[in-house]
Scaffold this motif. Structure first.
Motif, PDB file in Angstrom:
ATOM      1  N   ASP A 192      18.450 -39.515  17.300  1.00  0.00           N
ATOM      2  CA  ASP A 192      18.101 -38.534  16.461  1.00  0.00           C
ATOM      3  C   ASP A 192      19.142 -37.951  15.805  1.00  0.00           C
ATOM      4  OD1 ASP A 192      19.290 -37.173  18.750  1.00  0.00           O
ATOM      5  OD2 ASP A 192      17.426 -36.346  19.342  1.00  0.00           O
ATOM      6  N   GLY A 193      20.742 -38.271  16.233  1.00  0.00           N
ATOM      7  CA  GLY A 193      21.624 -37.661  15.638  1.00  0.00           C
ATOM      8  C   GLY A 193      22.012 -36.162  16.411  1.00  0.00           C
ATOM      9  N   CYS A 194      21.228 -35.770  17.208  1.00  0.00           N
ATOM     10  CA  CYS A 194      21.453 -34.437  17.540  1.00  0.00           C
ATOM     11  C   CYS A 194      22.830 -34.159  18.188  1.00  0.00           C
ATOM     12  CB  CYS A 194      20.218 -33.818  18.405  1.00  0.00           C
ATOM     13  SG  CYS A 194      18.884 -33.719  17.276  1.00  0.00           S
ATOM     14  N   GLY A 195      23.584 -35.021  18.636  1.00  0.00           N
ATOM     15  CA  GLY A 195      24.858 -34.996  19.568  1.00  0.00           C
ATOM     16  C   GLY A 195      25.923 -34.726  18.636  1.00  0.00           C
ATOM     17  N   SER A 196      25.827 -34.492  17.396  1.00  0.00           N
ATOM     18  CA  SER A 196      27.084 -34.320  16.485  1.00  0.00           C
ATOM     19  C   SER A 196      27.700 -32.933  16.701  1.00  0.00           C
ATOM     20  CB  SER A 196      26.919 -34.827  15.029  1.00  0.00           C
ATOM     21  OG  SER A 196      26.090 -33.848  14.548  1.00  0.00           O
ATOM     22  N   HIS A 197      26.882 -31.908  16.794  1.00  0.00           N
ATOM     23  CA  HIS A 197      26.962 -30.614  16.918  1.00  0.00           C
ATOM     24  C   HIS A 197      26.131 -29.832  18.074  1.00  0.00           C
ATOM     25  CE1 HIS A 197      28.435 -31.587  12.914  1.00  0.00           C
ATOM     26  NE2 HIS A 197      29.116 -30.861  12.986  1.00  0.00           N
TER      27      HIS A 197
END
Length: 248
Positions: free
Chosen positions: A62-67
């Protein structure tokens, strides 16, 4: 073989046409995060689209780990942003939204085995069937990120059912491995000339604004692609290392 020697050898692989990978059929790209598809395979996707080939893109996490410390972009809003960016990015490459599947597995928690990983492998196989893919491309198993390794493992789970469809790995973070890291035998595969699509690929990468700019300004620990990292991927060739089925 050590990583530095492996990657140096990969940069001298034979230059080949798209059809060396796909045998004139469709293409499936598996990306662990939104943006990996543009960095590692943007030119290949653009070339396949330009030739009218069927292309499917599977975004695993989901890409939610970037911020993770942003109040302005809590997880659901960040996920939506990253998916919007992905659709804008692949549009620059010629790919339609309907050809993109978001599996939405947890960023930094994509499993390499078990029922969730098997379901992800089934999604990859569905994309292969839909596109009559001659090739599946996924991140290199030695990339030093757990989700990149897990994405490769998911394709490995699918490999016994791929039949004549070949699997290839594209390195993204492998270039940051310490010298002396053992990665196995020398690379076999191809470099694909994507020089005609470098401008489109640059637009695709830039569309991932949450990863390339200070768009998310309230998380000083947030991820941002370094300009030199981006520049590495905007050359005229993309690397695809064969993943032998007998190693699956």
């Amino acid at each position: 073989m050590h990583a530095d020697a492996f990657l140096a050898a990969a940069e001298t692989l034979p230059v080949a046409d798209l059809d060396a990978l796909t045998e004139g059929r469709g293409l499936v790209v598996v990306a662990p995060h939104p943006d990996d598809e543009s960095l590692g395979c943007g030119g290949l996707i653009a070339e396949a689209c330009a030739r009218g080939r069927a292309v499917r893109l599977v975004i695993v996490s989901d890409g939610c780990g970037s911020h993770t410390h942003s109040a302005l972009y809590p997880p659901l809003r960040l996920r939506a942003l990253r998916e919007e960016e992905t659709l804008e990015a692949v549009a620059a490459l010629g790919l339609a939204p309907a050809d993109v599947t978001f599996l939405r597995l947890p960023d930094a928690g994509v499993p390499s085995a078990g029922p969730v990983a098997q379901a992800a492998a089934e999604a990859v196989l569905a994309a292969v069937r839909e596109s009559d893919a001659g090739a599946v491309c996924v991140t290199w198993a030695h990339d030093p990120h757990c989700d990149h390794q897990a994405a490769a493992a998911i394709v490995r789970l699918a490999q016994p059912q791929l039949g004549a469809t070949k699997a290839f790995a594209y390195p993204v973070w492998g270039w940051t491995l310490p010298q002396g890291t053992e990665v196995g035998p020398p690379p076999v595969g191809y470099r694909v000339d994507v020089g005609a699509h470098v401008a489109a690929k640059a637009r695709a990468v830039a569309a991932h604004r949450s990863q390339t700019t200070d768009l998310i300004s309230d998380d000083p620990t947030g991820f941002r692609l370094a300009p030199e990292m981006i520049a590495r991927f905007l050359g005229p060739y993309e690397i695809f290392v064969a993943m032998p089925a007998d190693a699956a």
